[in-house]
Design a protein around this motif. Structure first.
Motif, PDB file in Angstrom:
ATOM      1  N   UNK A 129       0.843  -1.194   0.000  1.00  0.00           N
ATOM      2  CA  UNK A 129       0.000   0.000   0.000  1.00  0.00           C
ATOM      3  C   UNK A 129       0.881   1.248   0.000  1.00  0.00           C
ATOM      4  N   UNK A 130       0.673   2.095  -0.998  1.00  0.00           N
ATOM      5  CA  UNK A 130       1.512   3.281  -1.155  1.00  0.00           C
ATOM      6  C   UNK A 130       2.666   3.080  -2.101  1.00  0.00           C
ATOM      7  N   UNK A 131       2.771   1.873  -2.662  1.00  0.00           N
ATOM      8  CA  UNK A 131       3.924   1.524  -3.493  1.00  0.00           C
ATOM      9  C   UNK A 131       3.808   2.080  -4.904  1.00  0.00           C
ATOM     10  N   UNK A 132       4.960   2.195  -5.556  1.00  0.00           N
ATOM     11  CA  UNK A 132       4.962   2.504  -6.983  1.00  0.00           C
ATOM     12  C   UNK A 132       4.310   1.368  -7.753  1.00  0.00           C
ATOM     13  N   UNK A 133       4.486   0.147  -7.282  1.00  0.00           N
ATOM     14  CA  UNK A 133       3.885  -1.010  -7.952  1.00  0.00           C
ATOM     15  C   UNK A 133       2.369  -0.869  -8.002  1.00  0.00           C
ATOM     16  N   UNK A 134       1.767  -0.363  -6.939  1.00  0.00           N
ATOM     17  CA  UNK A 134       0.322  -0.140  -6.935  1.00  0.00           C
ATOM     18  C   UNK A 134      -0.023   1.140  -7.696  1.00  0.00           C
ATOM     19  N   UNK A 135       0.753   2.199  -7.483  1.00  0.00           N
ATOM     20  CA  UNK A 135       0.644   3.401  -8.291  1.00  0.00           C
ATOM     21  C   UNK A 135      -0.597   4.244  -8.061  1.00  0.00           C
ATOM     22  N   UNK A 136      -1.112   4.249  -6.839  1.00  0.00           N
ATOM     23  CA  UNK A 136      -2.307   5.024  -6.517  1.00  0.00           C
ATOM     24  C   UNK A 136      -1.998   6.094  -5.478  1.00  0.00           C
ATOM     25  N   UNK A 137      -2.660   7.237  -5.596  1.00  0.00           N
ATOM     26  CA  UNK A 137      -2.607   8.236  -4.540  1.00  0.00           C
ATOM     27  C   UNK A 137      -3.406   7.736  -3.339  1.00  0.00           C
ATOM     28  N   UNK A 138      -3.114   8.298  -2.155  1.00  0.00           N
ATOM     29  CA  UNK A 138      -3.780   7.849  -0.935  1.00  0.00           C
ATOM     30  C   UNK A 138      -5.295   7.959  -1.067  1.00  0.00           C
ATOM     31  N   UNK A 139      -5.781   9.089  -1.585  1.00  0.00           N
ATOM     32  CA  UNK A 139      -7.228   9.269  -1.696  1.00  0.00           C
ATOM     33  C   UNK A 139      -7.826   8.321  -2.733  1.00  0.00           C
ATOM     34  N   UNK A 140      -7.065   7.985  -3.770  1.00  0.00           N
ATOM     35  CA  UNK A 140      -7.544   7.020  -4.762  1.00  0.00           C
ATOM     36  C   UNK A 140      -7.650   5.629  -4.149  1.00  0.00           C
ATOM     37  N   UNK A 141      -6.633   5.260  -3.363  1.00  0.00           N
ATOM     38  CA  UNK A 141      -6.653   3.953  -2.716  1.00  0.00           C
ATOM     39  C   UNK A 141      -7.819   3.844  -1.744  1.00  0.00           C
ATOM     40  N   UNK A 142      -8.013   4.877  -0.929  1.00  0.00           N
ATOM     41  CA  UNK A 142      -9.070   4.839   0.077  1.00  0.00           C
ATOM     42  C   UNK A 142     -10.459   4.839  -0.552  1.00  0.00           C
ATOM     43  N   UNK A 143     -10.571   5.387  -1.768  1.00  0.00           N
ATOM     44  CA  UNK A 143     -11.874   5.451  -2.448  1.00  0.00           C
ATOM     45  C   UNK A 143     -12.238   4.163  -3.177  1.00  0.00           C
ATOM     46  N   UNK A 144     -11.300   3.236  -3.296  1.00  0.00           N
ATOM     47  CA  UNK A 144     -11.583   1.994  -4.027  1.00  0.00           C
ATOM     48  C   UNK A 144     -12.632   1.145  -3.306  1.00  0.00           C
ATOM     49  N   UNK A 145     -13.577   0.576  -4.024  1.00  0.00           N
ATOM     50  CA  UNK A 145     -14.443  -0.448  -3.419  1.00  0.00           C
ATOM     51  C   UNK A 145     -13.579  -1.597  -2.898  1.00  0.00           C
ATOM     52  N   UNK A 146     -14.058  -2.298  -1.899  1.00  0.00           N
ATOM     53  CA  UNK A 146     -13.237  -3.312  -1.234  1.00  0.00           C
ATOM     54  C   UNK A 146     -12.732  -4.376  -2.205  1.00  0.00           C
ATOM     55  N   UNK A 147     -13.568  -4.800  -3.136  1.00  0.00           N
ATOM     56  CA  UNK A 147     -13.128  -5.821  -4.095  1.00  0.00           C
ATOM     57  C   UNK A 147     -11.980  -5.294  -4.952  1.00  0.00           C
ATOM     58  N   UNK A 148     -12.103  -4.062  -5.434  1.00  0.00           N
ATOM     59  CA  UNK A 148     -11.041  -3.465  -6.251  1.00  0.00           C
ATOM     60  C   UNK A 148      -9.772  -3.268  -5.436  1.00  0.00           C
ATOM     61  N   UNK A 149      -9.951  -2.910  -4.180  1.00  0.00           N
ATOM     62  CA  UNK A 149      -8.781  -2.708  -3.311  1.00  0.00           C
ATOM     63  C   UNK A 149      -8.021  -4.019  -3.135  1.00  0.00           C
ATOM     64  N   UNK A 150      -8.742  -5.093  -2.875  1.00  0.00           N
ATOM     65  CA  UNK A 150      -8.087  -6.386  -2.692  1.00  0.00           C
ATOM     66  C   UNK A 150      -7.443  -6.875  -3.983  1.00  0.00           C
ATOM     67  N   UNK A 151      -8.064  -6.575  -5.118  1.00  0.00           N
ATOM     68  CA  UNK A 151      -7.459  -6.945  -6.401  1.00  0.00           C
ATOM     69  C   UNK A 151      -6.155  -6.185  -6.623  1.00  0.00           C
ATOM     70  N   UNK A 152      -6.137  -4.900  -6.270  1.00  0.00           N
ATOM     71  CA  UNK A 152      -4.925  -4.096  -6.426  1.00  0.00           C
ATOM     72  C   UNK A 152      -3.817  -4.624  -5.521  1.00  0.00           C
TER      73      UNK A 152
END
Length: 286
Positions: free
Chosen positions: A205-228
């Motif tokens: 979480x927060x990695x370049x590999x994931x490549x998301x801003x904090x607010x983008x990560x927190x806004x993800x639906x749980x299924x999408x978050x787990x997939x990421x």
């Protein structure tokens, strides 16, 4: 005593700059000014390398190399890399000032690690002049490791070469590489750790590999978050990581787990091979 003595942490995407965005913006603009449109994925793929090497790695990508030939009627050469880097550095220095906030929990976990008797080192793909900005700002915000080094101090041999790790081991007086844990957010971090003979850990979480801003990560639906999270974990394991953690908060618990492995005379990388073999037989769960 047979236990972990030191932790070596990456900077951008691991301890500061959630999502590792400072370099991405600078790479995109550098190539755009050269008349080459690159994608965010292409800019992120070599992340973690010394930034001049990163530019060379991008130019060696087949699509970008072909675009260069079409634009300039020739293949790129070393001077092209140098020129792109000269254009990149001021863009990076301007961008980096906006991306020095520590990731969530980093200052607190650093304090926990020190309370466990651990020393905290660091490696980076940034240069000295870039790190002057990052370190000064991060320190004001509550985070600073015990040792800081850039590829400028290893004759510009950055990741995946392990020389920065060796300098950390020396400076922190760690008695063996396998009593060291390297934590990072890119494949280059993992490769650096493997080459240095230390335990290699990918933080998700927060990695370049994931490549998301904090607010983008927190806004993800749980299924999408787990997939990421799963995609990033798989990428780290393919790169050869001994372990992955979702967040830096899990690091103290992981250190205790590795200490147990050391008591069983397990070592980094060879331990990973044991895991791989057991996974083939479906009889291993972490």
């Amino acid at each position: 005593m047979n236990k972990i003595e030191g932790i070596i942490l990456d900077w951008a995407g691991t301890t500061v700059d959630f999502g590792c965005f400072a370099p991405v913006n600078a790479f995109l603009e550098t190539f755009r000014k050269a008349g080459i449109e690159v994608t965010v994925e292409e800019a992120r793929t070599p992340m973690g390398m010394l930034k001049k090497d990163h530019i060379g790695a991008m130019l060696r990508m087949p699509r970008i190399g072909q675009l260069w030939k079409e634009k300039y009627n020739r293949a790129f050469d070393e001077e092209d890399i140098n020129e792109l880097y000269r254009n990149f550095e001021p863009l990076m220095l301007a961008s980096i000032k906006e991306f020095t906030d520590p990731l969530p929990h980093v200052p607190d976990i650093a304090a926990v690690l020190r309370s466990m008797g651990l020393k905290i080192g660091s490696t980076t793909g940034y240069t000295d002049i870039m790190m002057d900005i990052v370190v000064s700002s991060a320190k004001e915000k509550g985070y600073v490791p015990d040792f800081i080094i850039t590829p400028d101090s290893t004759d510009s041999f950055g990741r995946p070469f392990p020389y920065m790790i060796f300098r950390n081991i020396e400076a922190l007086r760690i008695t063996a590489p396998w009593k060291t844990v390297k934590v990072g957010d890119t494949a280059a971090d993992i490769q650096e750790g493997i080459n240095g003979g230390v335990w290699s850990v990918g933080v998700i979480v927060g990695s370049s590999e994931m490549g998301l801003k904090l607010e983008e990560y927190e806004a993800l639906p749980e299924t999408d978050r787990q997939n990421a999270i799963s995609r990033a974990r798989d990428a780290f394991m393919r790169a050869g990581a001994d372990f992955t953690i979702e967040s830096i908060k899990e690091l103290p618990e992981l250190i205790n787990k590795i200490n147990g492995l050391l008591e069983e005379n397990k070592r980094p990388n060879t331990y990973k091979m044991v895991i791989d073999e057991k996974e083939k037989n479906n009889d291993w769960k972490i």
